[in-house]
Design a protein around this motif. Structure first.
Motif, mmCIF file in Angstrom:
data_model
loop_
_atom_site.group_PDB
_atom_site.id
_atom_site.type_symbol
_atom_site.label_atom_id
_atom_site.label_comp_id
_atom_site.label_asym_id
_atom_site.label_seq_id
_atom_site.Cartn_x
_atom_site.Cartn_y
_atom_site.Cartn_z
ATOM 1 N N ILE A 112 86.435 82.202 -74.978
ATOM 2 C CA ILE A 112 86.507 80.763 -75.267
ATOM 3 C C ILE A 112 85.844 80.552 -76.628
ATOM 4 C CG2 ILE A 112 85.720 78.477 -74.496
ATOM 5 C CD1 ILE A 112 85.537 79.852 -71.613
ATOM 6 N N ALA A 113 86.490 79.770 -77.482
ATOM 7 C CA ALA A 113 85.981 79.584 -78.847
ATOM 8 C C ALA A 113 85.199 78.279 -78.950
ATOM 9 C CB ALA A 113 87.145 79.547 -79.829
ATOM 10 N N ALA A 114 84.084 78.334 -79.676
ATOM 11 C CA ALA A 114 83.265 77.123 -79.905
ATOM 12 C C ALA A 114 82.818 77.085 -81.355
ATOM 13 C CB ALA A 114 82.039 77.135 -78.983
ATOM 14 N N GLY A 115 82.636 75.880 -81.839
ATOM 15 C CA GLY A 115 82.095 75.718 -83.186
ATOM 16 C C GLY A 115 83.105 75.078 -84.119
ATOM 17 N N GLY A 116 82.935 73.783 -84.343
ATOM 18 C CA GLY A 116 83.754 73.099 -85.345
ATOM 19 C C GLY A 116 85.140 72.712 -84.889
ATOM 20 N N ILE A 117 85.471 72.910 -83.619
ATOM 21 C CA ILE A 117 86.815 72.548 -83.152
ATOM 22 C C ILE A 117 86.800 71.085 -82.727
ATOM 23 C CG2 ILE A 117 88.626 73.025 -81.446
ATOM 24 C CD1 ILE A 117 87.433 75.913 -81.290
ATOM 25 N N ILE A 118 87.646 70.289 -83.359
ATOM 26 C CA ILE A 118 87.646 68.854 -83.036
ATOM 27 C C ILE A 118 89.029 68.332 -82.675
ATOM 28 C CG2 ILE A 118 85.586 68.246 -84.415
ATOM 29 C CD1 ILE A 118 87.652 67.195 -86.558
ATOM 30 N N ASP A 119 90.057 69.182 -82.825
ATOM 31 C CA ASP A 119 91.403 68.680 -82.537
ATOM 32 C C ASP A 119 92.372 69.837 -82.292
ATOM 33 O OD1 ASP A 119 91.866 69.777 -85.023
ATOM 34 O OD2 ASP A 119 92.079 67.853 -86.054
ATOM 35 N N GLY A 120 93.651 69.473 -82.159
ATOM 36 C CA GLY A 120 94.667 70.469 -81.861
ATOM 37 C C GLY A 120 94.787 71.543 -82.937
ATOM 38 N N ARG A 121 94.578 71.152 -84.201
ATOM 39 C CA ARG A 121 94.705 72.159 -85.269
ATOM 40 C C ARG A 121 93.663 73.252 -85.119
ATOM 41 N NH1 ARG A 121 95.287 67.537 -89.684
ATOM 42 N NH2 ARG A 121 93.738 66.758 -88.234
ATOM 43 N N GLY A 122 92.426 72.830 -84.868
ATOM 44 C CA GLY A 122 91.350 73.808 -84.686
ATOM 45 C C GLY A 122 91.589 74.658 -83.453
ATOM 46 N N ALA A 123 92.031 74.001 -82.385
ATOM 47 C CA ALA A 123 92.274 74.746 -81.141
ATOM 48 C C ALA A 123 93.390 75.765 -81.345
ATOM 49 C CB ALA A 123 92.621 73.770 -80.019
ATOM 50 N N LYS A 124 94.431 75.345 -82.070
ATOM 51 C CA LYS A 124 95.566 76.254 -82.297
ATOM 52 C C LYS A 124 95.116 77.478 -83.094
ATOM 53 C CE LYS A 124 100.440 76.114 -83.325
ATOM 54 N NZ LYS A 124 101.583 75.230 -83.357
ATOM 55 N N ALA A 125 94.260 77.238 -84.086
ATOM 56 C CA ALA A 125 93.746 78.359 -84.891
ATOM 57 C C ALA A 125 92.944 79.311 -83.999
ATOM 58 C CB ALA A 125 92.874 77.824 -86.026
ATOM 59 N N ALA A 126 92.135 78.739 -83.116
ATOM 60 C CA ALA A 126 91.323 79.582 -82.223
ATOM 61 C C ALA A 126 92.223 80.404 -81.295
ATOM 62 C CB ALA A 126 90.366 78.716 -81.408
ATOM 63 N N PHE A 127 93.260 79.769 -80.794
ATOM 64 C CA PHE A 127 94.194 80.503 -79.920
ATOM 65 C C PHE A 127 94.910 81.600 -80.710
ATOM 66 C CE2 PHE A 127 94.418 78.740 -75.643
ATOM 67 C CZ PHE A 127 93.588 77.647 -75.766
ATOM 68 N N ALA A 128 95.236 81.298 -81.976
ATOM 69 C CA ALA A 128 95.914 82.308 -82.811
ATOM 70 C C ALA A 128 95.007 83.522 -83.027
ATOM 71 C CB ALA A 128 96.309 81.699 -84.152
ATOM 72 N N MET A 129 93.698 83.293 -82.976
ATOM 73 C CA MET A 129 92.752 84.407 -83.162
ATOM 74 C C MET A 129 92.391 85.067 -81.824
ATOM 75 S SD MET A 129 90.273 83.194 -86.270
ATOM 76 C CE MET A 129 89.898 81.552 -85.679
ATOM 77 N N GLY A 130 93.092 84.713 -80.783
ATOM 78 C CA GLY A 130 92.930 85.426 -79.520
ATOM 79 C C GLY A 130 92.116 84.699 -78.465
ATOM 80 N N ALA A 131 91.597 83.509 -78.788
ATOM 81 C CA ALA A 131 90.855 82.758 -77.767
ATOM 82 C C ALA A 131 91.826 82.257 -76.703
ATOM 83 C CB ALA A 131 90.121 81.584 -78.396
ATOM 84 N N GLN A 132 91.283 82.014 -75.512
ATOM 85 C CA GLN A 132 92.124 81.454 -74.442
ATOM 86 C C GLN A 132 91.597 80.117 -73.958
ATOM 87 O OE1 GLN A 132 94.078 83.803 -71.817
ATOM 88 N NE2 GLN A 132 93.725 85.726 -72.868
ATOM 89 N N GLY A 133 90.570 79.623 -74.632
ATOM 90 C CA GLY A 133 90.030 78.317 -74.291
ATOM 91 C C GLY A 133 89.174 77.812 -75.430
ATOM 92 N N VAL A 134 88.900 76.508 -75.425
ATOM 93 C CA VAL A 134 88.006 75.949 -76.442
ATOM 94 C C VAL A 134 86.866 75.190 -75.766
ATOM 95 C CG1 VAL A 134 89.654 75.845 -78.351
ATOM 96 C CG2 VAL A 134 89.532 73.927 -76.737
ATOM 97 N N TYR A 135 85.703 75.225 -76.425
ATOM 98 C CA TYR A 135 84.462 74.632 -75.904
ATOM 99 C C TYR A 135 83.979 73.696 -77.002
ATOM 100 C CZ TYR A 135 79.793 74.962 -73.610
ATOM 101 O OH TYR A 135 78.615 74.730 -72.939
ATOM 102 N N MET A 136 83.985 72.398 -76.738
ATOM 103 C CA MET A 136 83.764 71.430 -77.812
ATOM 104 C C MET A 136 82.626 70.474 -77.486
ATOM 105 S SD MET A 136 87.816 70.648 -78.150
ATOM 106 C CE MET A 136 87.594 69.068 -78.910
ATOM 107 N N GLY A 137 81.684 70.356 -78.418
ATOM 108 C CA GLY A 137 80.574 69.442 -78.240
ATOM 109 C C GLY A 137 80.711 68.193 -79.094
ATOM 110 N N THR A 138 80.620 68.382 -80.407
ATOM 111 C CA THR A 138 80.591 67.244 -81.338
ATOM 112 C C THR A 138 81.738 66.254 -81.079
ATOM 113 O OG1 THR A 138 79.513 68.635 -83.002
ATOM 114 C CG2 THR A 138 80.633 66.635 -83.788
#
Ligand code: FMN
Length: 319
Positions: free
Chosen positions: A186-212
């Motif tokens: 699961i990727a975390a850090g700086g993801i705030i929208d679909g673009r960030g999530a898509k980039a994380a998935f492209a790098m092999g993540a299978q989930g996103v963890y978002m705080g800010t």
């Protein structure tokens, strides 16, 4: 469906992060009811410092029960491994006992290193453990895999809250880690929208963890003033606190903390930093403390509902 939605039995692989003072049962349930997974963090749902550990524990217990009343979906609780070499748990066995007694099924465990005995204790209770090393490296993620973590969170240095002492970005860490681990990441850090999530998935993540991003939502208990400060801030204005591995929005309190810390004052002499999460983020006293966010806050333009945050991401990515 992917490995994270299967593991957590949720609709979408989007998790709202544990955040001191600014999670609450209502917020966590809103994320769950929108198809993601919410995580109850420290001091969830509170406005006052607990006077003792028992009160802290009772508060958490009540908040867990409240989440269960507000949703029948799965949620998680923040668990804390020993943060130094002493092997001592910050809350003794308190957190563990509550999690077991309240039949919590999922935890996001944070720590500086994998503590095998803690992992075994949790797994023996049938609890699914998502492990988030505070200073992620290829090595400590592989250690987590070896010791039976069910999934790992890789946090890039763009993260809000406390970030890694190695200061490695998500773009640096994530491809290295997903190349070698079999666990779902699961990727975390700086993801705030679909673009960030898509980039994380492209790098092999299978989930996103978002705080800010989730602070600036309708259901988050943060103060309107703090949410507005997130909307207003530009990325380049966000101040990095020297040696603290945190950043702040330049609120009056944030600027004072920045000045004192960067003058080399000891952290104990900087109330503006210590007050931040409760006084400023939660209660809106912008002159009292810092507001710790990701520099990606500069890209957050409006306060949305949790459902809108999740829908935007799901409409953007195909995972
Ligand atoms: C205000 C704030 C408070 C946080 N408090 C905690 C905490 O108590 N426990 C924890 O495990 N992580 C904490 N974090 C880190 C988040 O769980 C998560 O890793 C981080 O927010 C992800 O990066 P993002 O903010 O760029 O989405 C906090 C983050 C923020 C922004």
């Amino acid at each position: 469906m992917n490995k994270i939605t299967e593991l957590l039995n949720i609709e979408y692989p989007i998790i709202s992060a544990a955040m001191n003072w600014v999670t609450s049962a209502e917020f966590v349930a809103a994320v769950c009811n929108a198809g993601g997974m919410g995580v109850l963090g420290p001091n969830a749902g509170q406005k006052l410092h607990p006077t003792n550990l028992k009160e802290y524990a009772d508060n958490l217990r009540n908040e867990i029960r409240k989440v269960k009343q507000l949703t029948n979906k799965n949620f998680a609780v923040n668990y804390i491994f020993p943060l130094d070499d002493s092997g001592t748990l910050p809350f003794g066995s308190l957190l563990f006992d509550i999690i077991v007694e309240e039949e919590v099924k999922y935890v996001v465990a944070i720590g500086n290193q994998m503590v095998a005995s803690e992992m075994i204790k949790l797994k023996e209770q049938g609890i699914t453990v998502i492990y988030r090393p505070l200073n992620p490296t290829v090595h400590n993620i592989l250690e987590a895999e070896k010791h039976g973590a069910d999934a790992v969170i890789v946090t890039g240095s763009e993260a809000g809250g406390h970030f890694s002492q190695y200061n490695l970005s998500l773009f640096t860490l994530l491809p290295q880690i997903t190349a070698v681990v079999n666990l779902p990441v699961i990727a975390a850090g700086g993801i705030i929208d679909g673009r960030g999530a898509k980039a994380a998935f492209a790098m092999g993540a299978q989930g996103v963890y978002m705080g800010t991003r989730f602070i600036a939502t309708v259901e988050n208990p943060a103060s309107p003033a703090a949410k507005q400060a997130i909307i207003d801030v530009k990325s380049e204005e966000i101040l990095e606190l020297d040696g603290v591995y945190e950043r702040t929005i330049p609120t009056p309190g944030g600027k004072k903390a920045y000045q004192l810390i960067n003058e080399g004052k000891s952290l104990d002499a900087v109330p503006y930093h210590k007050n931040g999460y409760k006084e400023t983020l939660l209660l809106g006293n912008l002159d009292q403390g810092t507001i710790s966010v990701s520099p990606s806050a500069g890209g957050i333009q409006e306060i949305l509902t949790c459902q809108e945050v999740i829908d935007e991401i799901i409409n953007y990515i195909s995972y």
